[in-house]
Design an enzyme around this catalytic site. Structure first.
Site, PDB file in Angstrom:
ATOM      1  N   TYR A 120     -11.680   5.233 -17.428  1.00 19.40           N
ATOM      2  CA  TYR A 120     -12.155   4.599 -16.194  1.00 19.40           C
ATOM      3  C   TYR A 120     -11.325   3.329 -15.991  1.00 19.40           C
ATOM      4  O   TYR A 120     -11.548   2.319 -16.644  1.00 19.40           O
ATOM      5  CB  TYR A 120     -13.650   4.296 -16.351  1.00 19.40           C
ATOM      6  CG  TYR A 120     -14.362   3.678 -15.170  1.00 19.40           C
ATOM      7  CD1 TYR A 120     -13.698   3.348 -13.988  1.00 19.40           C
ATOM      8  CD2 TYR A 120     -15.729   3.441 -15.231  1.00 19.40           C
ATOM      9  CE1 TYR A 120     -14.382   2.777 -12.916  1.00 19.40           C
ATOM     10  CE2 TYR A 120     -16.424   2.873 -14.168  1.00 19.40           C
ATOM     11  CZ  TYR A 120     -15.745   2.540 -13.023  1.00 19.40           C
ATOM     12  OH  TYR A 120     -16.422   1.975 -11.966  1.00 19.40           O
ATOM     13  N   LYS A 150     -10.666   8.048 -13.844  1.00 21.75           N
ATOM     14  CA  LYS A 150     -11.330   7.517 -12.648  1.00 21.75           C
ATOM     15  C   LYS A 150     -10.510   6.290 -12.274  1.00 21.75           C
ATOM     16  O   LYS A 150     -10.517   5.289 -12.977  1.00 21.75           O
ATOM     17  CB  LYS A 150     -12.783   7.140 -12.920  1.00 21.75           C
ATOM     18  CG  LYS A 150     -13.443   6.517 -11.695  1.00 21.75           C
ATOM     19  CD  LYS A 150     -14.903   6.189 -11.928  1.00 21.75           C
ATOM     20  CE  LYS A 150     -15.597   5.817 -10.640  1.00 21.75           C
ATOM     21  NZ  LYS A 150     -15.424   4.441 -10.205  1.00 21.75           N
TER      22      LYS A 150
END
Length: 286
Positions: A120, A150
């Site tokens: 992320y 992400k």
């Protein structure tokens, strides 16, 4: 306090009203980093339980500031059958080099050896600016479960380089800056995770469909409208607390106040956001 009983209703709303079948739990919008480990586990369990047979993918964010907590959350996510786990870079003592970050991620991923793993990337909040393009070099050898990123940064050059590098198309690049999703799609992002999809999921799905059909003028209309709304609320002061307020007024599900140090949205903000949403005209009456 976390409000578990609304999650069943929340799942049904996302699926039936917004055509959203995938969720990312305990991320930024869910204030994951403001919750205790116990609360994060309870929320993860409730989403898995309520989402069973209704949601396609549940990715659980297990990042924290210390490695043992990340590992504990990763083991828990694996035990409850999560479809994926994600980890942010620690942001008090920060990794400054790619090797340090990969070593940390590897120690978390190895605790859930069967579960797809996502990095992320959110430099505006972590301050960790290691380029993802650099991070991807040889990552599969060190983290066999590595599935993708992400990507919550506005650097579309870095994103494009990642996608260009991923020649076999093995990785997923889930874009996280909602107002720039169309730009990310144009360079090859193949998914999106964002706060606006809670209440603009239907419209964003229509934008994705328009993009897939190469109707770029229609896709632009959707993106411009999302941008118009976000630009309006950003000027008023828009963060997680305000997102919760907007979601509450659109869905009717009480999302509650945020946890300190964040403070709830003002009634003035809510009135202005509601008026703005009501005034917007989406293509085809959507």
């Amino acid at each position: 306090k976390i409000n578990l009983p609304v999650i069943g209703q929340y799942v049904d709303y996302l699926v039936n009203e917004q055509n959203v079948k995938n969720v990312f739990v305990n991320g930024t919008t869910g204030e994951g980093l403001s919750l205790s480990t116990q609360e994060r586990k309870q929320l993860a369990e409730e989403w898995m339980c309520q989402g069973k047979d209704k949601l396609d993918h549940v990715i659980i964010h297990v990042g924290a500031l210390n490695l043992p907590e990340c590992q504990e959350l990763a083991r828990h996510a694996a035990a409850i059958g999560a479809g994926g786990i994600a980890v942010i870079a620690p942001f008090f003592f920060k990794p400054t080099k790619k090797d340090e970050l990969v070593a940390f991620l590897q120690k978390v991923a190895s605790e859930a050896p069967e579960v797809p793993f996502y990095y992320y990337h959110i430099p505006p909040l972590t301050g960790v600016k290691i380029r993802v393009e650099e991070l991807l070099d040889g990552i599969k050898a060190q983290i066999p479960t590595f599935q993708g990123v992400k990507f919550s940064d506005t650097d579309l050059l870095d994103l494009a380089q990642c996608i260009n590098k991923d020649e076999t198309g093995d990785f997923e690049f889930l874009y996280g800056v909602d107002e720039q999703l169309l730009g990310a799609l144009a360079v090859g992002a193949n998914g999106a995770v964002g706060s606006t999809y809670n209440y603009l999921g239907r419209q964003t799905n229509l934008m994705l469909q328009a993009f897939a059909k190469q109707d770029f003028a229609l896709a632009q209309q959707y993106q411009f409208l999302t941008g118009e709304f976000l630009s309006f609320v950003i000027k008023l002061g828009f963060g997680v607390a305000q997102t919760k307020a907007v979601m509450t007024l659109v869905s009717g599900i009480p999302m509650g106040p945020p946890r300190l140090p964040l403070v709830g949205a003002s009634s003035e903000f809510i009135a202005k956001a509601r008026a703005k949403l009501d005034s917007m005209v989406w293509p085809h009456g959507h």
